[in-house]
Scaffold this motif. Structure first.
Motif, PDB file in Angstrom:
ATOM      1  N   PRO A  59      -4.335   8.138   1.773  1.00  0.00           N
ATOM      2  CA  PRO A  59      -3.643   7.237   2.850  1.00  0.00           C
ATOM      3  C   PRO A  59      -2.222   7.461   2.839  1.00  0.00           C
ATOM      4  O   PRO A  59      -1.441   7.532   1.700  1.00  0.00           O
ATOM      5  CB  PRO A  59      -4.244   5.920   2.435  1.00  0.00           C
ATOM      6  CG  PRO A  59      -5.349   6.129   1.452  1.00  0.00           C
ATOM      7  CD  PRO A  59      -5.140   7.419   0.833  1.00  0.00           C
ATOM      8  N   VAL A  61       1.434   6.124   2.881  1.00  0.00           N
ATOM      9  CA  VAL A  61       2.154   4.841   2.519  1.00  0.00           C
ATOM     10  C   VAL A  61       3.146   4.503   3.327  1.00  0.00           C
ATOM     11  O   VAL A  61       3.418   3.212   3.470  1.00  0.00           O
ATOM     12  CB  VAL A  61       2.575   5.132   0.761  1.00  0.00           C
ATOM     13  CG1 VAL A  61       3.299   3.949   0.246  1.00  0.00           C
ATOM     14  CG2 VAL A  61       1.281   5.548   0.103  1.00  0.00           C
ATOM     15  N   ASN A  63       4.183   4.298   6.194  1.00  0.00           N
ATOM     16  CA  ASN A  63       3.996   3.384   7.380  1.00  0.00           C
ATOM     17  C   ASN A  63       3.410   2.170   7.003  1.00  0.00           C
ATOM     18  O   ASN A  63       3.267   1.301   8.058  1.00  0.00           O
ATOM     19  CB  ASN A  63       3.131   4.157   8.594  1.00  0.00           C
ATOM     20  CG  ASN A  63       1.622   4.422   8.106  1.00  0.00           C
ATOM     21  OD1 ASN A  63       1.295   4.156   6.984  1.00  0.00           O
ATOM     22  ND2 ASN A  63       0.776   5.101   9.033  1.00  0.00           N
ATOM     23  N   ARG A  64       2.950   1.663   5.923  1.00  0.00           N
ATOM     24  CA  ARG A  64       2.610   0.466   5.456  1.00  0.00           C
ATOM     25  C   ARG A  64       3.814  -0.254   4.764  1.00  0.00           C
ATOM     26  O   ARG A  64       3.366  -1.401   4.294  1.00  0.00           O
ATOM     27  CB  ARG A  64       1.357   0.481   4.586  1.00  0.00           C
ATOM     28  CG  ARG A  64       0.147   1.441   5.065  1.00  0.00           C
ATOM     29  CD  ARG A  64      -0.311   0.748   6.213  1.00  0.00           C
ATOM     30  NE  ARG A  64      -0.984  -0.640   5.407  1.00  0.00           N
ATOM     31  CZ  ARG A  64      -2.162  -0.641   5.206  1.00  0.00           C
ATOM     32  NH1 ARG A  64      -3.037   0.589   4.949  1.00  0.00           N
ATOM     33  NH2 ARG A  64      -2.806  -1.582   4.415  1.00  0.00           N
ATOM     34  N   LEU A  65       4.709   0.403   4.745  1.00  0.00           N
ATOM     35  CA  LEU A  65       6.119  -0.622   3.768  1.00  0.00           C
ATOM     36  C   LEU A  65       6.668  -1.431   4.986  1.00  0.00           C
ATOM     37  O   LEU A  65       6.928  -1.268   6.130  1.00  0.00           O
ATOM     38  CB  LEU A  65       6.977   0.293   3.413  1.00  0.00           C
ATOM     39  CG  LEU A  65       6.505   1.659   2.409  1.00  0.00           C
ATOM     40  CD1 LEU A  65       7.522   2.462   2.015  1.00  0.00           C
ATOM     41  CD2 LEU A  65       5.617   0.753   1.175  1.00  0.00           C
ATOM     42  N   PRO A  66       7.143  -2.436   4.411  1.00  0.00           N
ATOM     43  CA  PRO A  66       8.090  -3.488   5.262  1.00  0.00           C
ATOM     44  C   PRO A  66       9.380  -2.780   5.360  1.00  0.00           C
ATOM     45  O   PRO A  66       9.671  -1.778   4.858  1.00  0.00           O
ATOM     46  CB  PRO A  66       8.100  -4.784   4.389  1.00  0.00           C
ATOM     47  CG  PRO A  66       8.025  -4.183   2.970  1.00  0.00           C
ATOM     48  CD  PRO A  66       6.962  -3.008   2.943  1.00  0.00           C
ATOM     49  N   ILE A 122       3.326   4.273  -6.371  1.00  0.00           N
ATOM     50  CA  ILE A 122       3.408   3.090  -5.442  1.00  0.00           C
ATOM     51  C   ILE A 122       3.914   1.904  -5.917  1.00  0.00           C
ATOM     52  O   ILE A 122       4.657   1.130  -5.515  1.00  0.00           O
ATOM     53  CB  ILE A 122       2.089   2.986  -4.619  1.00  0.00           C
ATOM     54  CG1 ILE A 122       1.625   4.139  -3.989  1.00  0.00           C
ATOM     55  CG2 ILE A 122       2.069   1.814  -3.875  1.00  0.00           C
ATOM     56  CD1 ILE A 122       0.046   4.101  -3.393  1.00  0.00           C
ATOM     57  N   PRO A 136       6.367  -6.014  -1.515  1.00  0.00           N
ATOM     58  CA  PRO A 136       5.191  -5.912  -0.778  1.00  0.00           C
ATOM     59  C   PRO A 136       3.766  -5.647  -1.694  1.00  0.00           C
ATOM     60  O   PRO A 136       4.123  -5.293  -2.756  1.00  0.00           O
ATOM     61  CB  PRO A 136       5.200  -4.316  -0.148  1.00  0.00           C
ATOM     62  CG  PRO A 136       6.313  -3.707  -0.993  1.00  0.00           C
ATOM     63  CD  PRO A 136       7.176  -4.926  -1.554  1.00  0.00           C
ATOM     64  N   GLY A 138      -0.443  -5.545  -2.273  1.00  0.00           N
ATOM     65  CA  GLY A 138      -1.661  -4.842  -1.678  1.00  0.00           C
ATOM     66  C   GLY A 138      -1.541  -3.263  -1.398  1.00  0.00           C
ATOM     67  O   GLY A 138      -2.476  -2.543  -0.922  1.00  0.00           O
ATOM     68  N   LEU A 139      -0.437  -2.831  -1.577  1.00  0.00           N
ATOM     69  CA  LEU A 139      -0.349  -1.364  -1.624  1.00  0.00           C
ATOM     70  C   LEU A 139      -1.171  -0.503  -2.552  1.00  0.00           C
ATOM     71  O   LEU A 139      -1.401   0.615  -2.462  1.00  0.00           O
ATOM     72  CB  LEU A 139       1.151  -0.942  -1.779  1.00  0.00           C
ATOM     73  CG  LEU A 139       2.364  -1.458  -0.807  1.00  0.00           C
ATOM     74  CD1 LEU A 139       3.598  -1.103  -1.307  1.00  0.00           C
ATOM     75  CD2 LEU A 139       2.057  -1.218   0.562  1.00  0.00           C
ATOM     76  N   LEU A 142      -3.890   1.829  -1.326  1.00  0.00           N
ATOM     77  CA  LEU A 142      -3.711   3.025  -0.776  1.00  0.00           C
ATOM     78  C   LEU A 142      -3.560   4.319  -1.812  1.00  0.00           C
ATOM     79  O   LEU A 142      -3.489   5.356  -1.383  1.00  0.00           O
ATOM     80  CB  LEU A 142      -2.202   3.070  -0.002  1.00  0.00           C
ATOM     81  CG  LEU A 142      -2.227   1.897   0.971  1.00  0.00           C
ATOM     82  CD1 LEU A 142      -0.537   2.033   1.596  1.00  0.00           C
ATOM     83  CD2 LEU A 142      -3.064   2.059   2.233  1.00  0.00           C
TER      84      LEU A 142
END
Length: 285
Positions: A59, A61, A63-66, A122, A136, A138-139, A142
């Motif tokens: 997956p 990573v 594009n899932r970061l703040p 991560i 963040p 829940g990472l 991924l």
């Protein structure tokens, strides 16, 4: 003085010459056909080998970061690049080790360890962001990767359920309890021993005690699981199976866990440094 050949001799020479030409032409045609078939077979074999090579799919990573604070950007970018490097290395290793080990070799020796590396990487990304912004969560979801192509049917190893080990309370404070590793003695599987972490920690702030205790207990659980796996996989893989599939991944898990301990302490006190040197474990046969 030259003499002309009799008429019937000329006819015989012509017939023999024609037959030789036909035979030579046939040999050339047959040789060309054989060469073409060999080339075709080689091309097919290469294509088949290429098609049979599996690849890992992980997956994204980034594009899932703040929003990333400016102070954390360099570290985040470095670890995002490392995630890509880890995938490339895993795919290269799949190619280099084709035919090695049993049916679960790729899962045990490549895909599983890749997940552990990604967890640690991560976690460093999340920690870097969390120093000056909301960390963040829940990472870790991924981290697992899947296997595409040949070998994709290999079932992923169960993992990630060791988090509840923290409910054992102060078990992690016993320090050396995690180093016993005697579970691996059965069937001559050997044992894994790891440096003690608890004895190397500074004074633990009250606000961090619960999290530190939970992660110390998790370190012990990880060693116990590794030793159990030694027993369950005796005889599997090649000479480097234990290092690649058990000891290496254990180190990656310990890096992430030890980093969480240091981060917990560092929230309200000086963050301990150099604890990563305690992550590596040894295997004794």
């Amino acid at each position: 003085m030259s003499r002309a050949l009799p008429k019937y001799n000329k006819r015989r020479v012509g017939i023999i010459g024609g037959a030789a030409a036909v035979a030579l032409s046939g040999a050339i045609v047959a040789g060309s056909a054989l060469a073409g078939e060999t080339s075709k077979n080689n091309t097919t074999a290469k294509a088949t080998t290429k098609a049979a090579t599996a690849t890992v799919n992980c997956p994204a990573v980034a594009n899932r970061l703040p929003a990333i604070p400016a102070s954390a950007k360099a570290e985040v970018d470095r670890n995002l690049a490392l995630l890509n490097t880890q995938i490339a290395e895993a795919n290269k290793r799949i190619v280099d080790t084709q035919g090695q080990g049993g049916p679960n070799f790729v899962q045990n020796a490549i895909v599983g360890p890749l997940k552990d590396k990604r967890v640690a990487t991560i976690n460093r990304i999340a920690t870097a962001i969390g120093r000056t912004a909301a960390k963040p969560v829940g990472l870790d979801a991924l981290a697992p990767c899947t296997l595409n192509g040949a070998g994709a049917a290999a079932a992923p190893q169960a993992g990630g359920n060791t988090g509840n080990a923290g409910n054992t309370g102060n078990a992690g404070n016993t320090g050396n309890t995690g180093n016993a590793g005697n579970a691996g003695n059965n069937n001559g599987a050997g044992t894994i021993s790891c440096p003690d972490v608890a004895s190397r920690l500074p004074a633990i702030p009250a606000s961090a005690q619960a999290e530190v205790t939970r992660n110390l207990a998790l370190l012990n659980t990880q060693i116990s699981e590794a030793n159990t796996r030694l027993v369950n996989t005796v005889g599997q893989g090649g000479p480097n199976f234990v290092q690649n599939a058990i000891v290496g991944p254990l180190k990656d898990k310990r890096v992430a866990t030890i980093n969480r301990i240091a981060t917990a302490i560092g929230r309200t006190a000086a963050k301990p440094t150099g604890l990563d040197s305690l992550a590596a474990c040894t295997f004794t046969k």
